[in-house]
Design a protein around this motif. Structure first.
Motif, PDB file in Angstrom:
ATOM      1  N   LEU A 185      75.666  42.780  53.352  1.00 61.81           N
ATOM      2  CA  LEU A 185      75.128  43.217  54.626  1.00 61.81           C
ATOM      3  C   LEU A 185      76.245  43.208  55.665  1.00 61.81           C
ATOM      4  CD1 LEU A 185      71.755  41.251  54.782  1.00 61.81           C
ATOM      5  CD2 LEU A 185      72.080  43.654  54.234  1.00 61.81           C
ATOM      6  N   LEU A 186      76.061  43.980  56.699  1.00 60.43           N
ATOM      7  CA  LEU A 186      77.027  44.046  57.788  1.00 60.43           C
ATOM      8  C   LEU A 186      76.565  43.139  58.929  1.00 60.43           C
ATOM      9  CD1 LEU A 186      77.592  47.825  57.484  1.00 60.43           C
ATOM     10  CD2 LEU A 186      79.471  46.201  57.570  1.00 60.43           C
ATOM     11  N   VAL A 187      77.452  42.241  59.316  1.00 63.57           N
ATOM     12  CA  VAL A 187      77.168  41.286  60.378  1.00 63.57           C
ATOM     13  C   VAL A 187      78.193  41.495  61.494  1.00 63.57           C
ATOM     14  CG1 VAL A 187      77.036  38.848  60.981  1.00 63.57           C
ATOM     15  CG2 VAL A 187      76.232  39.614  58.739  1.00 63.57           C
ATOM     16  N   GLN A 188      77.714  41.607  62.721  1.00 64.46           N
ATOM     17  CA  GLN A 188      78.620  41.781  63.860  1.00 64.46           C
ATOM     18  C   GLN A 188      78.739  40.468  64.629  1.00 64.46           C
ATOM     19  OE1 GLN A 188      78.181  45.312  66.362  1.00 64.46           O
ATOM     20  NE2 GLN A 188      78.683  44.093  68.168  1.00 64.46           N
ATOM     21  N   VAL A 189      79.982  40.003  64.746  1.00 64.81           N
ATOM     22  CA  VAL A 189      80.267  38.771  65.478  1.00 64.81           C
ATOM     23  C   VAL A 189      81.389  39.052  66.459  1.00 64.81           C
ATOM     24  CG1 VAL A 189      80.949  36.356  65.310  1.00 64.81           C
ATOM     25  CG2 VAL A 189      79.609  37.390  63.471  1.00 64.81           C
ATOM     26  N   ARG A 207      83.264  42.236  66.069  1.00 68.84           N
ATOM     27  CA  ARG A 207      83.930  42.436  64.785  1.00 68.84           C
ATOM     28  C   ARG A 207      82.863  42.512  63.692  1.00 68.84           C
ATOM     29  NH1 ARG A 207      88.921  41.196  62.650  1.00 68.84           N
ATOM     30  NH2 ARG A 207      89.662  41.970  64.678  1.00 68.84           N
ATOM     31  N   LEU A 208      83.009  43.484  62.796  1.00 66.38           N
ATOM     32  CA  LEU A 208      82.061  43.640  61.698  1.00 66.38           C
ATOM     33  C   LEU A 208      82.551  42.886  60.464  1.00 66.38           C
ATOM     34  CD1 LEU A 208      81.048  47.422  61.888  1.00 66.38           C
ATOM     35  CD2 LEU A 208      79.634  45.442  62.472  1.00 66.38           C
ATOM     36  N   PHE A 209      81.650  42.129  59.843  1.00 64.63           N
ATOM     37  CA  PHE A 209      81.925  41.448  58.583  1.00 64.63           C
ATOM     38  C   PHE A 209      80.938  41.975  57.548  1.00 64.63           C
ATOM     39  CE2 PHE A 209      83.423  38.613  61.848  1.00 64.63           C
ATOM     40  CZ  PHE A 209      84.544  37.996  61.323  1.00 64.63           C
ATOM     41  N   ASP A 255      76.898  50.474  59.625  1.00 67.43           N
ATOM     42  CA  ASP A 255      77.757  50.107  60.757  1.00 67.43           C
ATOM     43  C   ASP A 255      77.040  50.268  62.093  1.00 67.43           C
ATOM     44  OD1 ASP A 255      79.581  49.817  58.767  1.00 67.43           O
ATOM     45  OD2 ASP A 255      81.049  51.244  59.563  1.00 67.43           O
ATOM     46  N   ASP A 256      76.110  51.212  62.135  1.00 67.99           N
ATOM     47  CA  ASP A 256      75.401  51.477  63.384  1.00 67.99           C
ATOM     48  C   ASP A 256      74.302  50.457  63.670  1.00 67.99           C
ATOM     49  OD1 ASP A 256      76.948  53.732  63.854  1.00 67.99           O
ATOM     50  OD2 ASP A 256      75.589  55.039  62.728  1.00 67.99           O
ATOM     51  N   HIS A 257      73.859  49.755  62.632  1.00 69.23           N
ATOM     52  CA  HIS A 257      72.772  48.780  62.799  1.00 69.23           C
ATOM     53  C   HIS A 257      73.127  47.457  62.100  1.00 69.23           C
ATOM     54  CE1 HIS A 257      70.752  52.712  63.348  1.00 69.23           C
ATOM     55  NE2 HIS A 257      70.051  52.043  64.254  1.00 69.23           N
ATOM     56  N   PRO A 258      74.182  46.781  62.570  1.00 72.36           N
ATOM     57  CA  PRO A 258      74.543  45.490  61.960  1.00 72.36           C
ATOM     58  C   PRO A 258      73.613  44.372  62.431  1.00 72.36           C
ATOM     59  CG  PRO A 258      75.965  45.908  63.813  1.00 72.36           C
ATOM     60  CD  PRO A 258      75.078  47.123  63.694  1.00 72.36           C
ATOM     61  N   ILE A 259      73.656  43.270  61.724  1.00 76.78           N
ATOM     62  CA  ILE A 259      72.988  42.057  62.197  1.00 76.78           C
ATOM     63  C   ILE A 259      73.905  41.431  63.237  1.00 76.78           C
ATOM     64  CG2 ILE A 259      72.172  39.751  61.560  1.00 76.78           C
ATOM     65  CD1 ILE A 259      71.697  40.866  58.732  1.00 76.78           C
ATOM     66  N   VAL A 308      78.716  33.586  69.295  1.00 69.01           N
ATOM     67  CA  VAL A 308      79.627  33.066  68.277  1.00 69.01           C
ATOM     68  C   VAL A 308      80.921  33.863  68.329  1.00 69.01           C
ATOM     69  CG1 VAL A 308      79.976  32.703  65.799  1.00 69.01           C
ATOM     70  CG2 VAL A 308      77.695  32.396  66.792  1.00 69.01           C
ATOM     71  N   LEU A 309      82.047  33.183  68.200  1.00 66.64           N
ATOM     72  CA  LEU A 309      83.337  33.854  68.180  1.00 66.64           C
ATOM     73  C   LEU A 309      83.704  34.249  66.755  1.00 66.64           C
ATOM     74  CD1 LEU A 309      85.346  31.538  70.613  1.00 66.64           C
ATOM     75  CD2 LEU A 309      84.170  33.686  71.145  1.00 66.64           C
ATOM     76  N   LYS A 310      84.420  35.348  66.623  1.00 65.77           N
ATOM     77  CA  LYS A 310      84.762  35.833  65.279  1.00 65.77           C
ATOM     78  C   LYS A 310      85.620  34.838  64.511  1.00 65.77           C
ATOM     79  CE  LYS A 310      88.608  38.823  66.890  1.00 65.77           C
ATOM     80  NZ  LYS A 310      88.323  38.707  68.349  1.00 65.77           N
ATOM     81  N   GLU A 311      86.514  34.099  65.211  1.00 65.94           N
ATOM     82  CA  GLU A 311      87.337  33.117  64.520  1.00 65.94           C
ATOM     83  C   GLU A 311      86.495  31.950  64.004  1.00 65.94           C
ATOM     84  OE1 GLU A 311      90.418  33.001  63.397  1.00 65.94           O
ATOM     85  OE2 GLU A 311      90.543  35.102  64.004  1.00 65.94           O
TER      86      GLU A 311
END
Length: 222
Positions: free
Chosen positions: A13-17, A20-22, A55-59, A64-67
């Motif tokens: 799944l795509l997670v946005q933090v 940044r996308l993970f 990519d258009d609908h990430p969680i 929360v910071l990406k690091e």
């Protein structure tokens, strides 16, 4: 139909933090947290656009910071199960502890605390982290290290620990008695104290007294 009811353990799944996308297996999070497992019970939107599937609908994980998230992933990734573990600094483990606490990842929280307990970190930093994340077992050893060390307390230490705590620590250290010669000198720097201040810390600093017989502690300090 529910959002993640059909996902298997390998589903990415795509997670946005923090912008940044993970792209990660959903199981990395759901296996450790009831919060993420609860997402499986969220019904699909009427238009069928499920979060995390594009990519258009990430969680989106807010606050929360990406690091911080990257450090958590370093602990959750498969090498851990194979006996390989990433080497993290104390500050990086703080990120893991923060997110484990935030998302109720009890096993990850316990793992982070165990790793951090064995690390030679700044005792002032340990007190700050212990207070924030309720790791009470760190308080007495950290206070002991602060009192015993040769390093002088700084303005930053006062800001981080609080004036009340600093005054109590100074008062405890000031109770050290002179030796049998009654010999005292003034050195250019503060000297380390080879003494266990545990009983005095327990008697004078209330936050350290969880489940401790206070009367017996006071008796030993008299």
């Amino acid at each position: 139909m529910y959002l993640f009811s059909s996902l298997n353990s390998c589903q990415y799944l795509l997670v946005q933090v923090d912008n940044r996308l993970f792209q990660i297996p959903f199981a990395y999070l759901s296996n450790e947290s009831e919060i993420f497992r609860g997402m499986m019970d969220v019904p699909l939107p009427s238009d069928g656009t499920a979060e995390g599937m594009s990519d258009d609908h990430p969680i989106r994980l807010e606050g929360v910071l990406k690091e911080e998230f990257r450090q958590l992933l370093r602990v959750l990734c498969p090498p851990k199960a194979l006996g390989f573990e990433e080497v993290l600094s104390f500050k990086q483990w703080i990120s893991v502890l923060k997110l484990a606490d935030l998302w109720c990842m009890d096993a990850v929280r316990a793992h982070a605390i165990k790793k951090m307990s064995d690390m030679d970190a700044d005792p002032v930093e340990k007190v700050v982290v212990a207070r924030q994340y309720k790791v009470h077992d760190w308080l007495v050893p950290a206070f002991n290290a602060i009192i015993s060390r040769s390093q002088t307390l700084s303005e930053v230490d006062v800001e981080r620990l609080g004036v009340s705590t600093i005054l109590r620590l100074v008062a405890i250290r000031d109770r050290l008695q002179r030796d049998y010669r009654n010999f005292v000198t003034l050195s250019a720097t503060r000297q380390p104290a080879a003494f266990d201040f545990t009983n005095a810390i327990l008697a004078e600093i209330p936050e350290c007294r969880r489940g401790v017989d206070v009367l017996s502690i006071y008796t030993q300090c008299m």
